[in-house]
Scaffold this active site. Structure first.
Site, PDB file in Angstrom:
ATOM      1  N   TYR A 141      29.228  42.863  36.426  1.00 27.69           N
ATOM      2  CA  TYR A 141      29.035  43.333  34.705  1.00 27.69           C
ATOM      3  C   TYR A 141      27.572  42.952  34.293  1.00 27.69           C
ATOM      4  CZ  TYR A 141      34.024  44.799  34.329  1.00 27.69           C
ATOM      5  OH  TYR A 141      35.233  45.352  34.331  1.00 27.69           O
TER       6      TYR A 141
ATOM      7  N   ARG B 148      35.650  39.776  41.271  1.00 19.32           N
ATOM      8  CA  ARG B 148      36.359  40.560  42.386  1.00 19.32           C
ATOM      9  C   ARG B 148      35.426  41.446  43.218  1.00 19.32           C
ATOM     10  NH1 ARG B 148      37.093  43.346  37.578  1.00 19.32           N
ATOM     11  NH2 ARG B 148      36.965  45.668  37.661  1.00 19.32           N
TER      12      ARG B 148
ATOM     13  N   HIS C 107      34.795  39.228  30.586  1.00 17.48           N
ATOM     14  CA  HIS C 107      36.108  38.955  30.771  1.00 17.48           C
ATOM     15  C   HIS C 107      36.339  37.469  30.134  1.00 17.48           C
ATOM     16  CE1 HIS C 107      37.041  42.001  34.070  1.00 17.48           C
ATOM     17  NE2 HIS C 107      36.918  42.889  33.045  1.00 17.48           N
TER      18      HIS C 107
END
Length: 855
Positions: free
Chosen positions: A287, A341, A278
């Site tokens: 990720y 998150r 991101h």
């Protein structure tokens, strides 16, 4: 870690791939070195590898270790078939209404895959294996879903883009591979129909294909998309599609060079082991593990075909494990600082590491000698130190389960950590630091104008505001970390009182509370606020700070880090009139902070503390959670030596928290002219939905211990200095009265400490010009460690701003002679000492070292 450039990556792509990439319209079979039969053999092998990876092989499936996994596969498939039998009008599976909820559509495709998987597991005694009727029922489901919900791209693409471009294509591609023979016979043309639709959903792509300039086609997302396209190419017999996907995926192996970005992409692995997704989020633990899994799966899928890459790419992935993952795993637990998150999910920590272990198990199969032995030893080490049993039944592949069992059964492989017993790692490219010692690990999360303060998205991590403002996590050996951190830590500890955080005294509202949805909506504004727009990312999902100073140096196994705490971009741009009036942005507190990571202590200095705008501020020294029935004792001593017991507020020389039930303790030294500390111990009960909307509504009760310092607005800028001492008993804390640890300077321009036992001075200089810490003079800004033992002086220097061309320091005292130095380090005499000039241009926070000897 092994480094690899984009040019070097391309050199590993087989010639068959490069020919197709050079001209995608040109079929590989037109080259004189490759026949139609060879191409067909590649496609057959690729599909067979895919099926074997997910469904296992007869040999693996006959092993008792795989029985549980296979039983679960078949039990799940039967339950999905029952749900199909009971589906209502407009449903493919009972209870899942389709047409407006993309998660239900994703689940429908997942359920079809799960049924197909059971029919393709060789060697399993089940009525589902090879059942053509069940397989055709799955194919009928694919046809129905396409006809009614997926084929019309204008009607589709509601909700989260990831579902349409990655999740659904993943399930579809795997299902086709599992049912390749039946699809070709029963529904000819279905693969072509689906692939055309899948290509159409790549709306950020180019001509239905990956576009490396797209912000969506990077890192783990790129690996997912290209892995799917490889399988699709094999189903279609399309060499050019496979080769293009292999080439595109190969770019994720290239080390990100921040001074020479390719396609403007900042996502991926950096020289220091950092991983970003991101574009600005430290993301190894979410990720990053997804990327690791996907590239290892691709290695397995391509094995034995003309598309298989060279061993150097496998060695690059091994470097990710050694230098990117291993420092972030403590006794089988993935640290909080690199999860974005995902910290708010109920299945983080030990579960994260289980995914990584499967990838390591498979990766080791492609390595030889010591490299393979080291990875296998690390698998054993994780299993032996984890405080929860690693469940291989959670692995994707039955083959991986049996490989894991073989590793555990091999007595010739000793359990061994990939980390040395003492290690300090500066992940400066993602503003994080990890410090490891026998018995504990310390993890620090910073932020800057390069790296996000936090990540919120889709109702996950609802109260993240201070997670990148110097929040830290002290992991203690021998403890089940689910009882100390994870979702319950964020659920029961106030978001304003995370360990290490300085926060203004005010209440903030979550995004759903502010706007009535999971994002800020204003498509008519010039910035175009929609759910996945660039502006949403910049201002809502993962905003960066506005400070340029965030970094640190390492000297051997010691580390220092510093950060200037700032407002975030949303607040700054709101004040500048860039954002809409109804957009809510919060002002931060300000401070200048340093962390000195030693052997027995982590020293923390903070100065220039202000809540701003007339607000009070609070600095939290630590927050720890314990079970409601745990034996927690808080004790301490005042500066005059008299004893104190908490909770309460007092001016203390030291404080000790002990959880007798868990057998852990932490000591706190209050250094210098210490302010009174507030010590709290209270029971907190809160639902896990407080931090993530989709969490189960589980009420969590914990004893929450907190120690903090208040900074009233009327008293001006404040400072605080303290040290964390893991596992300290009271005698050890009292012994610090000998002065071995002292604060030399603590102000917004310079922060420095001295440890006589280590012979060390460490400093962060935040201002321009020369500054003095003991016998060391530093031309700032800079991070510096100087250690002298037995006449040997070692020095480490780094640029925490990442934009200086040169840093100079002077070490005074008896004459010194140079013994060794890194490239870029020059040494020359100076008045009263020796001057060290370090060329830090384009070093991106890397530490430079020199070794000198006293004459």
């Amino acid at each position: 870690m092994p480094q690899i450039s984009r040019r070097r990556v391309l050199s590993f792509i087989p010639a068959v791939g490069l020919l197709s990439v050079a001209d995608p319209a040109r079929a590989v079979t037109t080259t004189p070195t490759r026949s139609l039969a060879e191409a067909a053999a590649d496609h057959t092998r690729l599909l067979a590898n895919t099926v074997e990876m997910f469904a296992g092989q007869a040999e693996s499936n006959s092993r008792p270790e795989a029985a549980g996994k296979l039983a679960t596969i078949h039990q799940t498939a039967r339950s999905r078939l029952t749900a199909m039998d009971n589906a209502g009008n407009g449903q493919l599976f009972a209870g899942q209404q389709l047409g407006s909820d993309e998660t239900n559509l994703r689940s429908a495709y997942q359920f079809l895959y799960e049924i197909a998987l059971a029919t393709a597991t060789p060697g399993v005694d089940s009525e589902l294996v090879g059942d053509i009727g069940v397989q055709r029922r799955v194919i009928d489901g694919l046809i129905w879903l396409h006809d009614h919900h997926f084929g019309d791209q204008e009607q589709g693409y509601y909700g989260n883009w990831h579902v349409w471009e990655i999740a659904i294509p993943t399930h579809v591609s795997k299902t086709f591979a599992l049912l390749a023979e039946q699809v070709a016979e029963y529904a000819p043309g279905l693969v072509e129909t689906y692939v055309a639709s899948l290509d159409a959903y790549l709306r950020e792509g180019k001509d239905g294909d990956v576009d490396l300039d797209s912000r969506f086609h990077t890192g783990a997302n790129l690996a997912d998309i290209t892995a799917n396209r490889i399988i699709q190419g094999a189903m279609l017999g399309d060499d050019a599609r496979i080769a293009k996907a292999v080439d595109d995926q190969s770019t994720v192996f290239a080390t990100i060079d921040p001074y020479n970005l390719q396609h403007g992409n900042t996502d991926g692995y950096y020289e220091d082991g950092s991983f970003i997704q991101h574009h600005s989020v430290a993301y190894t633990g979410s990720y990053g593990k997804g990327l690791l899994t996907r590239v290892v799966q691709s290695v397995k899928i391509l094995d034995g075909t003309s598309y298989a890459s060279g061993g150097e790419l496998v060695d690059v992935v091994r470097g990710w494990v050694v230098n990117g993952f291993a420092p972030l795993i403590f006794e089988g637990w993935m640290m909080e600082i690199v999860k974005g998150r995902a910290v708010s999910r109920t299945t983080t920590g030990y579960t994260d590491v289980g995914v990584i272990v499967e990838a390591i198990v498979d990766l080791a199969d492609y390595l030889d000698g010591e490299d393979a032995r080291d990875l296998k030893g690390y698998v054993k080490f994780i299993r032996s130190t984890s405080r929860t049993t690693l469940n291989p039944g959670s692995f994707v592949s039955p083959v991986s389960i049996t490989r894991y069992a073989d590793i555990l059964a091999d007595d010739a492989i000793p359990a061994a950590d990939l980390n040395p017993a003492e290690r300090s790692v500066a992940f400066n490219a993602m503003d994080k630091a990890v410090h490891i010692r026998p018995g504990y690990a310390f993890a620090l999360a910073r932020s800057s104008d390069r790296i996000s303060k936090y990540e919120y998205m889709n109702g996950e991590n609802l109260m993240p505001w201070f997670q990148g403002d110097g929040a830290y996590y002290l992991y203690l050996s021998g403890q089940d970390q689910t009882k100390a951190f994870g979702v319950d830590y964020y659920t029961t500890v106030s978001p304003y009182r995370l360990s290490g955080v300085t926060a203004p005294v005010e209440e903030r509202s979550t995004v759903p509370d502010l706007y009535g949805r999971f994002w800020y909506e204003n498509p008519d504004h010039p910035l175009g606020f929609t759910s996945s727009s660039v502006s949403q990312n910049t201002y809502v999902y993962f905003p960066t700070g506005t400070n340029g100073y965030s970094g640190g140096a390492t000297l051997g196994t010691y580390g220092v880090a510093g950060m200037v705490q700032s407002d975030d971009v949303p607040y700054a741009d709101k004040q500048a009139g860039i954002l809409p009036e109804d957009f809510v942005a919060y002002q931060n507190a300000t401070s200048t902070k340093s962390w000195f990571m030693l052997d027995d202590e982590i020293v923390v200095l903070a100065s220039g503390i202000s809540g701003q705008s007339g607000r009070d501020a609070v600095t939290t020294i630590d927050s720890r959670i314990a079970g409601t029935g745990d034996d927690v004792v808080v004790s301490g001593a005042r500066p005059d030596g008299s004893s104190w017991s908490g909770p309460g507020s007092a001016k203390l020389a030291w404080l000790r928290y002990a959880n007798g039930t868990e057998g852990v303790a932490v000591g706190y030294l209050l250094l210098g002219d210490a302010s009174p500390v507030n010590v709290d111990l209270e029971q907190v009960t809160r639902s896990r939905r407080a931090v993530r909307v989709s969490n189960p509504d589980t009420q969590v009760s914990k004893k929450v211990f907190g120690v903090s310092v208040s900074h009233p607005a009327g008293e001006g800028e404040a400072s605080v200095a303290y040290a964390l001492v893991p596992h300290a008993d009271e005698d050890r804390l009292q012994a610090y009265a000998d002065g071995r640890l002292s604060v030399l300077v603590n102000n917004p321009r310079l922060q420095a400490v001295k440890h006589t036992g280590l012979g060390m001075i460490a400093a962060n200089v935040f201002a321009d010009g020369w500054h003095h810490a003991g016998h060391v003079a530093i031309h700032g800004p800079a991070s510096v460690i100087v250690r002298e033992r037995d006449g040997i002086v070692t020095v480490a220097v780094s640029d925490p701003t990442m934009n200086r061309a040169e840093i100079s320091i002077v070490v005074r005292g008896r004459p010194l002679t140079l013994e060794s130095a890194d490239d870029g380090v020059d040494v020359r005499p100076a008045q009263g000492g020796i001057r060290i000039d370090v060329r830090t241009r384009e070093a991106y926070g890397r530490s430079f070292t020199a070794r000198l000897r006293r004459r």
